[in-house]
Motif scaffolding. Structure first.
Motif, PDB file in Angstrom:
ATOM      1  N   THR A 159       0.825  -1.202   0.000  1.00 41.19           N
ATOM      2  CA  THR A 159       0.000   0.000   0.000  1.00 41.19           C
ATOM      3  C   THR A 159       0.863   1.257   0.000  1.00 41.19           C
ATOM      4  OG1 THR A 159      -1.542  -1.287   1.326  1.00 41.19           O
ATOM      5  CG2 THR A 159      -1.962   1.083   1.145  1.00 41.19           C
ATOM      6  N   HIS A 160       1.908   1.200   0.788  1.00 43.18           N
ATOM      7  CA  HIS A 160       2.821   2.335   0.862  1.00 43.18           C
ATOM      8  C   HIS A 160       3.430   2.616  -0.511  1.00 43.18           C
ATOM      9  CE1 HIS A 160       6.669   4.376   1.933  1.00 43.18           C
ATOM     10  NE2 HIS A 160       5.835   5.050   2.707  1.00 43.18           N
ATOM     11  N   HIS A 161       3.754   1.547  -1.195  1.00 47.45           N
ATOM     12  CA  HIS A 161       4.314   1.662  -2.539  1.00 47.45           C
ATOM     13  C   HIS A 161       3.338   2.358  -3.485  1.00 47.45           C
ATOM     14  CE1 HIS A 161       5.636   0.434  -6.546  1.00 47.45           C
ATOM     15  NE2 HIS A 161       4.584  -0.356  -6.675  1.00 47.45           N
ATOM     16  N   LEU A 162       2.081   1.990  -3.386  1.00 43.97           N
ATOM     17  CA  LEU A 162       1.073   2.604  -4.256  1.00 43.97           C
ATOM     18  C   LEU A 162       0.889   4.081  -3.914  1.00 43.97           C
ATOM     19  CD1 LEU A 162      -1.531  -0.317  -4.360  1.00 43.97           C
ATOM     20  CD2 LEU A 162      -0.162   0.556  -6.278  1.00 43.97           C
ATOM     21  N   LEU A 163       0.941   4.369  -2.616  1.00 41.61           N
ATOM     22  CA  LEU A 163       0.827   5.759  -2.181  1.00 41.61           C
ATOM     23  C   LEU A 163       1.994   6.561  -2.731  1.00 41.61           C
ATOM     24  CD1 LEU A 163      -0.231   5.194   1.537  1.00 41.61           C
ATOM     25  CD2 LEU A 163      -1.528   6.537  -0.160  1.00 41.61           C
ATOM     26  N   GLU A 164       3.163   5.998  -2.576  1.00 46.29           N
ATOM     27  CA  GLU A 164       4.367   6.694  -3.037  1.00 46.29           C
ATOM     28  C   GLU A 164       4.342   6.958  -4.526  1.00 46.29           C
ATOM     29  OE1 GLU A 164       8.011   4.728  -2.118  1.00 46.29           O
ATOM     30  OE2 GLU A 164       8.600   6.427  -0.860  1.00 46.29           O
ATOM     31  N   ASN A 165       3.743   6.035  -5.246  1.00 47.20           N
ATOM     32  CA  ASN A 165       3.669   6.211  -6.691  1.00 47.20           C
ATOM     33  C   ASN A 165       2.541   7.156  -7.095  1.00 47.20           C
ATOM     34  OD1 ASN A 165       5.908   4.805  -7.311  1.00 47.20           O
ATOM     35  ND2 ASN A 165       4.896   3.190  -8.506  1.00 47.20           N
ATOM     36  N   GLY A 166       1.945   7.757  -6.112  1.00 45.00           N
ATOM     37  CA  GLY A 166       1.002   8.826  -6.408  1.00 45.00           C
ATOM     38  C   GLY A 166      -0.433   8.425  -6.675  1.00 45.00           C
ATOM     39  N   PHE A 167      -0.777   7.205  -6.362  1.00 44.39           N
ATOM     40  CA  PHE A 167      -2.158   6.821  -6.597  1.00 44.39           C
ATOM     41  C   PHE A 167      -3.053   7.388  -5.497  1.00 44.39           C
ATOM     42  CE2 PHE A 167       0.400   3.748  -8.907  1.00 44.39           C
ATOM     43  CZ  PHE A 167      -0.158   3.883 -10.172  1.00 44.39           C
ATOM     44  N   GLN A 168      -4.259   7.712  -5.891  1.00 45.73           N
ATOM     45  CA  GLN A 168      -5.133   8.478  -5.005  1.00 45.73           C
ATOM     46  C   GLN A 168      -6.162   7.624  -4.273  1.00 45.73           C
ATOM     47  OE1 GLN A 168      -4.650  11.665  -4.304  1.00 45.73           O
ATOM     48  NE2 GLN A 168      -2.825  11.506  -5.591  1.00 45.73           N
ATOM     49  N   ARG A 169      -6.829   6.833  -5.014  1.00 45.09           N
ATOM     50  CA  ARG A 169      -7.924   6.050  -4.451  1.00 45.09           C
ATOM     51  C   ARG A 169      -7.496   4.590  -4.493  1.00 45.09           C
ATOM     52  NH1 ARG A 169     -13.195   6.697  -3.401  1.00 45.09           N
ATOM     53  NH2 ARG A 169     -14.347   5.020  -4.400  1.00 45.09           N
ATOM     54  N   ILE A 170      -6.947   4.141  -3.354  1.00 46.48           N
ATOM     55  CA  ILE A 170      -6.361   2.800  -3.324  1.00 46.48           C
ATOM     56  C   ILE A 170      -7.286   1.813  -2.626  1.00 46.48           C
ATOM     57  CG2 ILE A 170      -4.373   1.448  -2.598  1.00 46.48           C
ATOM     58  CD1 ILE A 170      -2.760   4.064  -2.616  1.00 46.48           C
ATOM     59  N   ALA A 171      -7.799   0.873  -3.385  1.00 47.25           N
ATOM     60  CA  ALA A 171      -8.719  -0.119  -2.833  1.00 47.25           C
ATOM     61  C   ALA A 171      -7.966  -1.378  -2.419  1.00 47.25           C
ATOM     62  CB  ALA A 171      -9.784  -0.468  -3.861  1.00 47.25           C
ATOM     63  N   HIS A 172      -8.697  -2.249  -1.755  1.00 40.06           N
ATOM     64  CA  HIS A 172      -8.115  -3.532  -1.377  1.00 40.06           C
ATOM     65  C   HIS A 172      -9.106  -4.638  -1.709  1.00 40.06           C
ATOM     66  CE1 HIS A 172      -6.091  -6.722   0.716  1.00 40.06           C
ATOM     67  NE2 HIS A 172      -6.990  -6.803   1.686  1.00 40.06           N
ATOM     68  N   ILE A 173      -8.584  -5.722  -2.250  1.00 38.55           N
ATOM     69  CA  ILE A 173      -9.440  -6.887  -2.474  1.00 38.55           C
ATOM     70  C   ILE A 173      -9.021  -7.967  -1.500  1.00 38.55           C
ATOM     71  CG2 ILE A 173     -10.019  -8.762  -4.054  1.00 38.55           C
ATOM     72  CD1 ILE A 173      -9.983  -6.807  -6.329  1.00 38.55           C
ATOM     73  N   SER A 174      -9.952  -8.350  -0.651  1.00 37.34           N
ATOM     74  CA  SER A 174      -9.668  -9.360   0.351  1.00 37.34           C
ATOM     75  C   SER A 174     -10.424 -10.649   0.033  1.00 37.34           C
ATOM     76  CB  SER A 174     -10.042  -8.843   1.737  1.00 37.34           C
ATOM     77  OG  SER A 174      -9.663  -9.805   2.714  1.00 37.34           O
ATOM     78  N   VAL A 175     -10.656 -11.415   1.054  1.00 36.99           N
ATOM     79  CA  VAL A 175     -11.212 -12.748   0.905  1.00 36.99           C
ATOM     80  C   VAL A 175     -12.365 -12.927   1.887  1.00 36.99           C
ATOM     81  CG1 VAL A 175     -10.674 -15.183   1.298  1.00 36.99           C
ATOM     82  CG2 VAL A 175      -8.987 -13.709   0.214  1.00 36.99           C
ATOM     83  N   VAL A 176     -13.413 -13.608   1.445  1.00 35.10           N
ATOM     84  CA  VAL A 176     -14.518 -13.950   2.349  1.00 35.10           C
ATOM     85  C   VAL A 176     -14.801 -15.430   2.221  1.00 35.10           C
ATOM     86  CG1 VAL A 176     -16.967 -13.677   2.862  1.00 35.10           C
ATOM     87  CG2 VAL A 176     -15.623 -11.694   2.160  1.00 35.10           C
ATOM     88  N   PRO A 177     -14.829 -16.194   3.307  1.00 35.85           N
ATOM     89  CA  PRO A 177     -14.478 -15.766   4.656  1.00 35.85           C
ATOM     90  C   PRO A 177     -12.994 -15.441   4.754  1.00 35.85           C
ATOM     91  CG  PRO A 177     -14.803 -18.150   4.554  1.00 35.85           C
ATOM     92  CD  PRO A 177     -15.200 -17.615   3.233  1.00 35.85           C
ATOM     93  N   GLU A 178     -12.652 -14.567   5.671  1.00 37.18           N
ATOM     94  CA  GLU A 178     -11.305 -14.004   5.708  1.00 37.18           C
ATOM     95  C   GLU A 178     -10.393 -14.733   6.696  1.00 37.18           C
ATOM     96  OE1 GLU A 178     -11.004  -9.939   7.223  1.00 37.18           O
ATOM     97  OE2 GLU A 178      -9.860  -9.395   5.438  1.00 37.18           O
ATOM     98  N   PRO A 179      -9.501 -15.556   6.169  1.00 35.09           N
ATOM     99  CA  PRO A 179      -8.572 -16.248   7.072  1.00 35.09           C
ATOM    100  C   PRO A 179      -7.568 -15.262   7.669  1.00 35.09           C
ATOM    101  CG  PRO A 179      -8.068 -16.749   4.774  1.00 35.09           C
ATOM    102  CD  PRO A 179      -9.289 -15.899   4.775  1.00 35.09           C
ATOM    103  N   LEU A 180      -6.887 -15.676   8.721  1.00 33.84           N
ATOM    104  CA  LEU A 180      -5.985 -14.776   9.426  1.00 33.84           C
ATOM    105  C   LEU A 180      -4.968 -14.082   8.528  1.00 33.84           C
ATOM    106  CD1 LEU A 180      -5.146 -13.493  12.045  1.00 33.84           C
ATOM    107  CD2 LEU A 180      -3.680 -15.451  12.512  1.00 33.84           C
TER     108      LEU A 180
END
Lengths: 330, 330
Positions: free
Chosen positions: A165-186
């Motif tokens: 995420t930090h990398h994406l921020l540094e590269n100047g991206f503005q709206r950074i989403a996340h794709i996770s998993v359901v059900p969400e393992p640890l």
DNA sequence: ATGAAAGCGCTAACAT
DNA sequence: ATGTTAGCGCTTTCAT
């Protein structure tokens, strides 16, 4: 049918005890006898009977690996590491793979059967109360999951999520989403936590998508669906950190089918660094899969020799691998 | 330490024979006794000792798979099929993988040790005289290699080579090269034969490249080198059929690094249809890897039950999978 | 230095 | 219906 130590004993005119001694390299045998027995054994093509040897020695020379799903490149890579290390040891490897993570207990039970393997490598399977009971008394090394009662090899997932995420921020991206998993393992939860921490530091709000793909969320299909959901949003994100490379592959497909591409329309960073990631130029967070498998085996072997040592929790640091899919917006 | 049938016998006040009968579901036991023994066994948490059971039964419940190199997606896919089928049987799976094909005999010997596995699946390993000796008396199923003395599952490689080449001809390509393997194992030789046959039918002359990548030629590095050689030719081919997808991946890299692309500058068709092939849009000749593994296991299990049946030679027909990398020149 | 014999934990005749 | 006993092929005391 096949030749036993009795046959050799008869032929060499000694007792089976002597044959056994010679074959096991005991020093308490006359040189001449030793030579004779060896010669006879050789000539008769003797091969020890693994089973009988094991029963008498009370040790099988087998270790097993229990894997939630084999249709997954992450596990395949870890398995390679396991296999490499096992081949260098005196053990042979039993592989127990479930059809999906929810059915892992059946395989685990088989792997743990008394008189089967001496130790087991358990992958990506949290130790709940029932499993703790099952594992009780066995020599176990955990992979991709930690538990104070066992040796474990894991990756710092939270750090990984943060790095991506930090990398994406540094590269100047503005709206950074996340794709996770359901059900969400640890592990997924931890990756998400890293993502959220990085965003929080930057004063941004998280945006999370995930499709409910039972029984196994780290799949292309899951990534495809989640990306489809993201694309349907009124305000489309310009970057996304995805919980696994497998999902990222599916997400890239969804992107392509929508006539979009990474990183132009949306930057993408995955997790794992499976082999395809390099081929398609997918930026990702690398887990040292091969080494995880290798070290886990070495640890298992060590513990088999010394069961008293306190459990160790080995946490690998993941590394960011930057490729084309997250190139800075020009 | 752990509970044996003696413990149960004592507790239930019967003989160990009765305990054994109950546990093995023999009908010759009184209902009441049966119930009592079951109850006691349950309460004491009895688990049969795999080793002891095997030794007494003279059967281990284990089959093994011997694989030349695990760092290869083709074998991984076959292994998945093997594992799937084994999981549906009553057997457990031992995996023996060599570091490279030349060192497979050591692993094979371990796999064949008396009292280890009941049967073995041997992949991509020709049965020469020495191995025939080794395998003598064992139950073996061959994969990716045929031999009259054993059951085998192979693909019609020659047909595959023909299909690939014919497809390139049909799409109007003029100078169609082939990238093979040095040293050239039988499957590669057959694929080349198919290529040559198709070209001969069309009245064209073959053009073959191959780099000497010991010990294992079906690799990215080998493909990269061979493609580099092709690109150095005064008259560059406009299409190439490559003996494996792994090599094709390397070849595509070489192409890319030269500033060229498929199919624009050179059409490319691989062999195998490993998962990445689809991801990168590589046309290829598909081997039903998963099914090959699955059927081989089923055959092995059947043969274990009936060792008298004559060996069968199952030859799969490969199928052409057309993707972007071999699109017709516009 | 070598042999006799007791297991290892279980199955499977063979008795009763 | 149940028990006794002889293996399965080997290792390992314990004697000699």
């Amino acid at each position: 049918m096949s030749v036993t130590i009795y046959d050799i004993a008869a032929e060499a005119e000694v007792s089976i005890a002597t044959v056994s001694r010679v074959l096991n390299g005991s020093p308490r045998v006359a040189k001449a006898t030793r030579a004779r027995v060896h010669r006879v054994a050789e000539r008769m093509g003797y091969q020890p009977h693994a089973l009988a040897q094991s029963l008498a020695r009370q040790t099988t020379g087998l270790v097993s690996a229990v894997i939630p799903v084999l249709t997954n490149d992450f596990y395949m890579e870890v398995l390679r590491g396991i296999q490499d290390a096992v081949a260098q040891s005196d053990f042979d490897l039993l592989v127990y793979a479930a059809s999906d993570p929810e059915h892992v207990d059946g395989q685990l039970a088989r792997a743990l059967q008394r008189g089967r393997a001496e130790g087991v490598l358990l992958l990506s399977t949290p130790v709940d109360a029932a499993r703790r009971e099952l594992l009780n008394g066995s020599t176990v090394v955990l992979l991709d999951v930690a538990d104070a009662a066992f040796d474990s090899f894991t990756v710092d997932n939270s750090l990984g999520g943060y790095l991506a995420t930090h990398h994406l921020l540094e590269n100047g991206f503005q709206r950074i989403a996340h794709i996770s998993v359901v059900p969400e393992p640890l592990p997924a939860r931890e990756r998400r936590a890293g993502y959220e921490r990085a965003l929080a530091e930057a004063g941004r709000t998280p945006l999370i998508a995930a499709s409910d793909q039972r029984p196994y969320g780290f799949s292309e299909a899951a990534g495809y669906e989640a990306m489809t959901a993201l694309l349907a949003l009124p305000e489309r994100p310009d970057a996304v950190f995805i919980a696994s490379d497998a999902q990222a592959l599916g997400a890239l497909s969804a992107l392509r089918e929508a006539g979009l591409s990474a990183p132009h329309d949306m930057a993408v960073v995955g997790f794992d660094d499976i082999k395809v990631a390099e081929v398609v130029g997918l930026s990702t967070v690398r887990q040292p899969m091969h080494e995880m498998g290798r070290l886990a085996v070495e640890r298992l072997v060590a513990r088999l020799a010394d069961s008293q040592a306190p459990p160790i929790q080995h946490v690998f640091s993941p590394t960011l691998v930057v490729r084309a899919s997250s190139a800075r917006r020009v």
